[in-house]
Design a protein around this motif. Structure first.
Motif, PDB file in Angstrom:
ATOM      1  N   LEU A  94       0.951  -0.931   0.026  1.00 37.05           N
ATOM      2  CA  LEU A  94       0.145  -0.560   0.056  1.00 37.05           C
ATOM      3  C   LEU A  94       0.644   1.053  -0.360  1.00 37.05           C
ATOM      4  CD1 LEU A  94      -2.217  -1.084   2.886  1.00 37.05           C
ATOM      5  CD2 LEU A  94      -3.290  -0.886  -0.096  1.00 37.05           C
ATOM      6  N   LEU A  95       2.240   1.414   1.197  1.00 35.86           N
ATOM      7  CA  LEU A  95       2.624   1.867   1.062  1.00 35.86           C
ATOM      8  C   LEU A  95       3.485   2.719  -0.610  1.00 35.86           C
ATOM      9  CD1 LEU A  95       4.343   2.732   4.788  1.00 35.86           C
ATOM     10  CD2 LEU A  95       2.487   3.901   3.617  1.00 35.86           C
ATOM     11  N   GLY A  96       4.142   1.356  -1.006  1.00 34.63           N
ATOM     12  CA  GLY A  96       4.710   1.510  -2.298  1.00 34.63           C
ATOM     13  C   GLY A  96       3.657   2.458  -3.642  1.00 34.63           C
ATOM     14  N   LEU A  97       2.728   1.867  -3.550  1.00 36.59           N
ATOM     15  CA  LEU A  97       1.741   2.039  -4.481  1.00 36.59           C
ATOM     16  C   LEU A  97       1.272   3.879  -3.737  1.00 36.59           C
ATOM     17  CD1 LEU A  97      -0.633  -0.834  -4.457  1.00 36.59           C
ATOM     18  CD2 LEU A  97       0.280  -0.141  -6.480  1.00 36.59           C
ATOM     19  N   THR A  98       1.453   4.194  -2.833  1.00 36.49           N
ATOM     20  CA  THR A  98       0.726   5.147  -2.627  1.00 36.49           C
ATOM     21  C   THR A  98       2.025   6.294  -3.101  1.00 36.49           C
ATOM     22  OG1 THR A  98       0.153   5.198  -0.752  1.00 36.49           O
ATOM     23  CG2 THR A  98       0.258   7.104  -0.983  1.00 36.49           C
ATOM     24  N   GLY A  99       3.266   6.070  -3.205  1.00 39.53           N
ATOM     25  CA  GLY A  99       4.172   6.594  -3.281  1.00 39.53           C
ATOM     26  C   GLY A  99       4.864   6.950  -4.310  1.00 39.53           C
ATOM     27  N   LEU A 100       4.501   6.215  -5.423  1.00 33.25           N
ATOM     28  CA  LEU A 100       3.870   5.785  -6.744  1.00 33.25           C
ATOM     29  C   LEU A 100       2.751   7.050  -7.561  1.00 33.25           C
ATOM     30  CD1 LEU A 100       4.215   2.064  -7.785  1.00 33.25           C
ATOM     31  CD2 LEU A 100       6.312   3.845  -7.800  1.00 33.25           C
ATOM     32  N   GLY A 101       1.366   6.415  -6.820  1.00 30.12           N
ATOM     33  CA  GLY A 101       0.328   7.655  -7.432  1.00 30.12           C
ATOM     34  C   GLY A 101       0.724   9.401  -7.375  1.00 30.12           C
ATOM     35  N   LEU A 102       1.593   9.279  -6.070  1.00 32.87           N
ATOM     36  CA  LEU A 102       2.287  11.069  -5.644  1.00 32.87           C
ATOM     37  C   LEU A 102       2.859  10.688  -6.770  1.00 32.87           C
ATOM     38  CD1 LEU A 102       2.244  10.900  -1.778  1.00 32.87           C
ATOM     39  CD2 LEU A 102       0.974  12.040  -2.856  1.00 32.87           C
ATOM     40  N   LEU A 103       3.874  10.496  -6.837  1.00 34.68           N
ATOM     41  CA  LEU A 103       5.104  11.042  -7.942  1.00 34.68           C
ATOM     42  C   LEU A 103       4.510  11.239  -9.061  1.00 34.68           C
ATOM     43  CD1 LEU A 103       8.157  10.875  -8.566  1.00 34.68           C
ATOM     44  CD2 LEU A 103       7.778   8.040  -9.434  1.00 34.68           C
ATOM     45  N   ALA A 104       3.404  10.367  -9.757  1.00 37.83           N
ATOM     46  CA  ALA A 104       2.392  10.461 -10.538  1.00 37.83           C
ATOM     47  C   ALA A 104       1.733  11.637 -10.663  1.00 37.83           C
ATOM     48  CB  ALA A 104       1.163   9.648 -10.753  1.00 37.83           C
ATOM     49  N   ALA A 105       1.308  12.284  -9.220  1.00 35.57           N
ATOM     50  CA  ALA A 105       0.385  13.589  -9.052  1.00 35.57           C
ATOM     51  C   ALA A 105       1.411  14.208  -9.675  1.00 35.57           C
ATOM     52  CB  ALA A 105      -0.373  14.080  -8.067  1.00 35.57           C
ATOM     53  N   GLY A 106       2.954  14.502  -9.058  1.00 30.62           N
ATOM     54  CA  GLY A 106       3.224  15.363  -8.782  1.00 30.62           C
ATOM     55  C   GLY A 106       4.063  15.667 -10.527  1.00 30.62           C
ATOM     56  N   LEU A 107       4.240  14.509 -11.340  1.00 28.20           N
ATOM     57  CA  LEU A 107       4.592  14.987 -12.749  1.00 28.20           C
ATOM     58  C   LEU A 107       3.968  14.931 -13.171  1.00 28.20           C
ATOM     59  CD1 LEU A 107       7.273  11.903 -13.274  1.00 28.20           C
ATOM     60  CD2 LEU A 107       7.351  14.595 -11.997  1.00 28.20           C
ATOM     61  N   ALA A 108       2.274  15.444 -13.222  1.00 27.97           N
ATOM     62  CA  ALA A 108       1.106  15.645 -14.348  1.00 27.97           C
ATOM     63  C   ALA A 108       0.851  16.557 -15.228  1.00 27.97           C
ATOM     64  CB  ALA A 108      -0.202  15.357 -12.999  1.00 27.97           C
ATOM     65  N   PRO A 109       0.683  16.601 -16.231  1.00 28.05           N
ATOM     66  CA  PRO A 109       0.717  17.270 -16.999  1.00 28.05           C
ATOM     67  C   PRO A 109      -0.656  18.290 -16.745  1.00 28.05           C
ATOM     68  CG  PRO A 109       0.495  15.431 -18.373  1.00 28.05           C
ATOM     69  CD  PRO A 109       1.342  14.646 -17.182  1.00 28.05           C
ATOM     70  N   THR A 110      -1.638  17.503 -16.697  1.00 25.69           N
ATOM     71  CA  THR A 110      -3.503  17.909 -16.767  1.00 25.69           C
ATOM     72  C   THR A 110      -4.003  18.228 -15.429  1.00 25.69           C
ATOM     73  OG1 THR A 110      -4.147  16.278 -17.654  1.00 25.69           O
ATOM     74  CG2 THR A 110      -3.168  17.717 -19.644  1.00 25.69           C
ATOM     75  N   LEU A 111      -4.849  18.421 -15.515  1.00 26.81           N
ATOM     76  CA  LEU A 111      -6.266  18.555 -14.403  1.00 26.81           C
ATOM     77  C   LEU A 111      -6.268  17.168 -13.904  1.00 26.81           C
ATOM     78  CD1 LEU A 111      -7.055  19.824 -11.881  1.00 26.81           C
ATOM     79  CD2 LEU A 111      -9.136  20.356 -13.843  1.00 26.81           C
ATOM     80  N   PRO A 112      -6.936  16.042 -16.011  1.00 25.23           N
ATOM     81  CA  PRO A 112      -7.620  15.095 -15.352  1.00 25.23           C
ATOM     82  C   PRO A 112      -6.271  13.886 -14.849  1.00 25.23           C
ATOM     83  CG  PRO A 112      -8.244  16.112 -17.275  1.00 25.23           C
ATOM     84  CD  PRO A 112      -7.238  16.915 -16.962  1.00 25.23           C
ATOM     85  N   VAL A 113      -4.876  13.891 -15.506  1.00 29.78           N
ATOM     86  CA  VAL A 113      -4.220  13.176 -14.505  1.00 29.78           C
ATOM     87  C   VAL A 113      -4.086  13.388 -13.101  1.00 29.78           C
ATOM     88  CG1 VAL A 113      -1.426  12.606 -15.251  1.00 29.78           C
ATOM     89  CG2 VAL A 113      -2.861  12.722 -16.976  1.00 29.78           C
ATOM     90  N   LEU A 114      -3.313  14.712 -12.975  1.00 29.67           N
ATOM     91  CA  LEU A 114      -3.385  15.096 -11.287  1.00 29.67           C
ATOM     92  C   LEU A 114      -4.940  14.489 -10.276  1.00 29.67           C
ATOM     93  CD1 LEU A 114      -1.962  16.265  -9.445  1.00 29.67           C
ATOM     94  CD2 LEU A 114      -3.494  18.519  -9.733  1.00 29.67           C
ATOM     95  N   ALA A 115      -6.193  14.848 -11.041  1.00 26.61           N
ATOM     96  CA  ALA A 115      -7.225  14.008 -10.279  1.00 26.61           C
ATOM     97  C   ALA A 115      -7.028  12.954 -10.016  1.00 26.61           C
ATOM     98  CB  ALA A 115      -8.304  14.577 -10.657  1.00 26.61           C
ATOM     99  N   ALA A 116      -6.944  12.123 -11.107  1.00 22.56           N
ATOM    100  CA  ALA A 116      -6.849  10.401 -11.248  1.00 22.56           C
ATOM    101  C   ALA A 116      -5.548  10.138 -10.508  1.00 22.56           C
ATOM    102  CB  ALA A 116      -6.616  10.193 -12.699  1.00 22.56           C
ATOM    103  N   ALA A 117      -3.858  10.580 -10.628  1.00 22.99           N
ATOM    104  CA  ALA A 117      -3.173   9.684 -10.114  1.00 22.99           C
ATOM    105  C   ALA A 117      -3.751  10.454  -8.522  1.00 22.99           C
ATOM    106  CB  ALA A 117      -2.363  10.561  -9.996  1.00 22.99           C
ATOM    107  N   SER A 118      -4.133  11.682  -7.666  1.00 25.62           N
ATOM    108  CA  SER A 118      -4.464  11.801  -6.549  1.00 25.62           C
ATOM    109  C   SER A 118      -5.843  11.006  -5.771  1.00 25.62           C
ATOM    110  CB  SER A 118      -5.084  13.129  -6.917  1.00 25.62           C
ATOM    111  OG  SER A 118      -4.025  14.278  -6.724  1.00 25.62           O
ATOM    112  N   GLY A 119      -6.544  10.789  -6.687  1.00 20.78           N
ATOM    113  CA  GLY A 119      -7.339   9.790  -6.610  1.00 20.78           C
ATOM    114  C   GLY A 119      -6.882   8.428  -6.196  1.00 20.78           C
ATOM    115  N   ALA A 120      -6.318   7.563  -6.839  1.00 17.40           N
ATOM    116  CA  ALA A 120      -5.444   6.535  -6.933  1.00 17.40           C
ATOM    117  C   ALA A 120      -4.079   6.531  -5.389  1.00 17.40           C
ATOM    118  CB  ALA A 120      -4.131   5.899  -7.797  1.00 17.40           C
ATOM    119  N   ALA A 121      -4.176   7.983  -5.033  1.00 17.54           N
ATOM    120  CA  ALA A 121      -2.437   7.520  -4.324  1.00 17.54           C
ATOM    121  C   ALA A 121      -3.608   7.271  -2.460  1.00 17.54           C
ATOM    122  CB  ALA A 121      -2.322   9.270  -4.040  1.00 17.54           C
ATOM    123  N   GLY A 122      -4.957   8.409  -2.777  1.00 15.27           N
ATOM    124  CA  GLY A 122      -6.204   8.476  -2.118  1.00 15.27           C
ATOM    125  C   GLY A 122      -6.355   7.068  -1.611  1.00 15.27           C
ATOM    126  N   LEU A 123      -6.807   6.163  -2.753  1.00 11.11           N
ATOM    127  CA  LEU A 123      -7.217   5.512  -2.818  1.00 11.11           C
ATOM    128  C   LEU A 123      -6.088   4.311  -1.265  1.00 11.11           C
ATOM    129  CD1 LEU A 123      -9.153   2.412  -3.498  1.00 11.11           C
ATOM    130  CD2 LEU A 123      -7.603   2.440  -4.945  1.00 11.11           C
TER     131      LEU A 123
END
Length: 413
Positions: A94-123
């Protein structure tokens, strides 16, 4: 034939208890702080993220909403797996997946990608409700309150400090920096925990499909009266708590005080005192049981209502009343949660994760209802109406608690 397995189980529990020493407990509390902080630091980044992505602040707030929705789903869908999978492997994953989700959010080029990555990290940011049952299985029953109090203190610290961390880092390095730093920190914690957590066998949850495991969470609410009682206490108190914070923002920014939104954030720091109080509540729960602690906390919740109501005075007197009232309410709510959690985790060793899911679901449903009711109470009767709603919630819980205590006295005669 059945007595021998019970004896072996009790012996195994006693030999496993020392596995959770002070250093490991502090590490788990830190992990709770970081995991819970992931749910809140983005709230301070919305304006900067909106400017960076070329969207409106209202649109950028979608990332925060996605995180919260993901977390609610993770509590129901992932936490029960703690009754089926070894905790160390589940927590590290779970921690590993959260880290990857936060990494994707930090590199997100658009709002939809940021929202999707944030949702995955929250999950997957459900480390705290996974750690609670894990820690309860590593200590003797007479230490579970202490452990619950320490973990609650860590979670509170993460919730309070994460906004300041996110805002300060974003102002200096941009809105992406908090996501990237949080990703590195949580991936490092995942690595540390794989090397320090003792290997524990999964609980002996009944065999069946994943859907049956989820259904077991709802079945526990039907079969465990003490779970329903603890869930009712927390749902009512959290409803009043949420109503107060909904109304407080309107009061402070309204004509009575005319303060800015930052003032609400400063009031939230009042809750830092609970980081000290929850471990004490845990030790008191171990010594005297959850019921006396519940009684004190429910009385404290009720007492906070008239103190908060004095906030209508405005000026210095009103501000002092609001500070004292929110402090009393925060301490009562969080310490009551420690007592409730300790009671719930002691019900069934084979279902601690599902019990935690059911309990937290009750709490969050109550909090959601409280926010909605608080807004309506403000519309109807202003700040006194919000404080009246808090008093009603606390009274409902106290009446339920009094009925339980009266029934026990009558049964003992």
């Amino acid at each position: 034939m059945t007595a021998k397995p019970r004896t072996r189980t009790r012996t195994r529990t006693r030999t496993r208890a020392p596995a959770l020493d002070r250093r490991l407990l502090l590490l788990l509390a830190l992990t709770c702080a970081v995991a819970v902080g992931n749910l809140y630091f983005a709230q301070a980044l919305t304006p900067l993220a909106a400017a960076g992505l070329g969207v409106t602040p209202d649109a950028a707030a979608l990332a925060v909403t996605a995180t919260q929705v993901g977390y609610a789903a993770g509590n129901f869908l992932l936490v029960p797996l703690g009754d089926r999978l070894p905790h160390r492997r589940l927590l590290a994953t779970l921690l590993g997946l959260t880290g990857l989700g936060l990494l994707a959010a930090g590199l997100a080029p658009t709002l939809p990608v940021l929202a999707a990555a944030s949702g995955a990290a929250g999950l997957t940011s459900v480390a705290a409700p996974v750690i609670g049952p894990l820690a309860a299985g590593l200590v003797a029953p007479d230490r579970r309150g202490e452990v619950s109090g320490m973990l609650a203190g860590g979670a509170i610290g993460g919730m309070l400090l994460s906004r300041a961390f996110g805002g300060a880092l974003a102002e200096g390095l941009g809105w992406r920096a908090p996501y990237l730093v949080a990703a590195v920190v949580i991936l490092f914690l995942a690595w540390v925990l794989t090397r320090t957590l003792p290997a524990t066998p999964p609980p002996t949850a009944p065999a069946g499909s994943y859907l049956a495991l989820l259904a077991g969470t709802l079945q526990l609410l039907c079969t465990e009266a003490e779970l329903r009682r603890s869930g009712f206490y927390q749902a009512t108190v959290f409803a009043g708590f949420s109503a107060v914070w909904t109304g407080l923002a309107l009061l402070l920014t309204g004509p009575a005080y005319g303060l800015g939104p930052s003032a609400v954030g400063l009031f939230a720091l009042v809750g830092a005192a609970t980081m000290v109080c929850t471990p004490l509540a845990g030790r008191l729960t171990d010594r005297h049981g959850p019921d006396p602690v519940n009684l004190i906390c429910l009385l404290g919740t009720l007492a906070s209502a008239p103190v908060l109501a004095a906030g209508t005075c405005g000026g210095t007197v009103g501000l002092v009343a609001l500070v004292l009232g929110t402090l009393l309410l925060d301490v009562a709510m969080q310490c009551g949660m420690v007592a409730n959690t300790t009671r719930v985790l002691g019900l069934r060793d084979d279902a601690r994760s599902r019990l935690t899911t059911a309990y937290m679901t009750c709490a969050y449903l109550g909090g959601s209802a409280g926010s909605w009711l608080g807004a309506h109470a403000w519309d109807v009767a202003g700040w006194p109406g919000v404080c009246g709603l808090l008093a009603v919630c606390a009274t409902a819980a106290l009446l339920r608690h009094a009925a339980v205590l009266t029934g026990r006295r009558q049964a003992a005669r």
